[in-house]
Design an enzyme around this catalytic site. Sequence first.
Site, PDB file in Angstrom:
ATOM      1  CB  SER A 136      62.434   6.430 -29.125  1.00 12.93           C
ATOM      2  OG  SER A 136      61.563   6.350 -28.010  1.00 12.93           O
ATOM      3  CE1 TYR A 149      66.014   3.799 -26.131  1.00 11.81           C
ATOM      4  CE2 TYR A 149      64.132   5.207 -25.668  1.00 11.81           C
ATOM      5  CZ  TYR A 149      64.718   4.198 -26.407  1.00 11.81           C
ATOM      6  OH  TYR A 149      64.009   3.596 -27.418  1.00 11.81           O
TER       7      TYR A 149
END
Length: 280
Positions: A136, A149
């Site tokens: 990501s 995350y």
Amino acid sequence: MAQQHTWLVTGTSRGLGTDIAKAALAAGHHVVATGRDASRVAAAVGEHDNLLAVALDVTDPASIDAAVESAVERFGRIDVLVNNAGNFYAGYFENTSPAQVRAQMETNFFGPLNVTRTVLPLMREQRSGQVITVTSAAGLMGQEFVAAYAASKFALEGWMESLRFDVAPFGIVTMAVEPGFFRTELLVEGSSTIWPELDVADYAERTAETITAWSAMNGQQGGDPAKLARALVTLSDSGDLPLRFLAGADVMAGVEQNLATIQGQVDAHRELSASLAFDA
């Protein structure tokens, strides 16, 4: 057409994983499409002679073993592994429970490790293979409301960057993929996004504002996951994987700004940093 390969893709019952499976099939490859529910995978990807839909839970080693065994039984080999399955525990760190942080790491970090550990012996025996892991933008740049995350994705980045040295002598190459905001189901509550469990008054207002803003963003993201999927197939077929693929104009701009910030920090304290060696 490029040489026909066998792809194993995790998390294909929705979102980017579905698009990756479809793009690989469209390019003429065999695809082992996996998810926790094989019937949902088959429904999402659609029928195809080169498709094998199997159940695989990245947190369950037994299910991984069974899926890889089914893949080899059907197609004889695995050439491309795409670690795509993941979820998103959003929230400020103090609002995110210890159990949520551990669950985030189990799926997003240890999950890809589990699958790759099972597939690598096959690739070593073949003396060829590609390990592609979707991380990501949050794996390169820390951001607000994503402490757990980002930690899981930063961990993946470090693992992938180091793994390449381990496997290069066996003809195996790696690529980390850092998407920006793509119109997938990542921000769908109850699907991939889990909001924080704990209530801390100091964070309450910002938490409510962020949840509202992110919920409104779902379905409005600028990135097209089908185009990203086709780009990954193009890179794989080229046989020349970059170490990282920054996916999207937004993540490229963010990383360039972040690199400039880091360079500025290096320059600002260059003399002090260089002074830390033992005196001759």
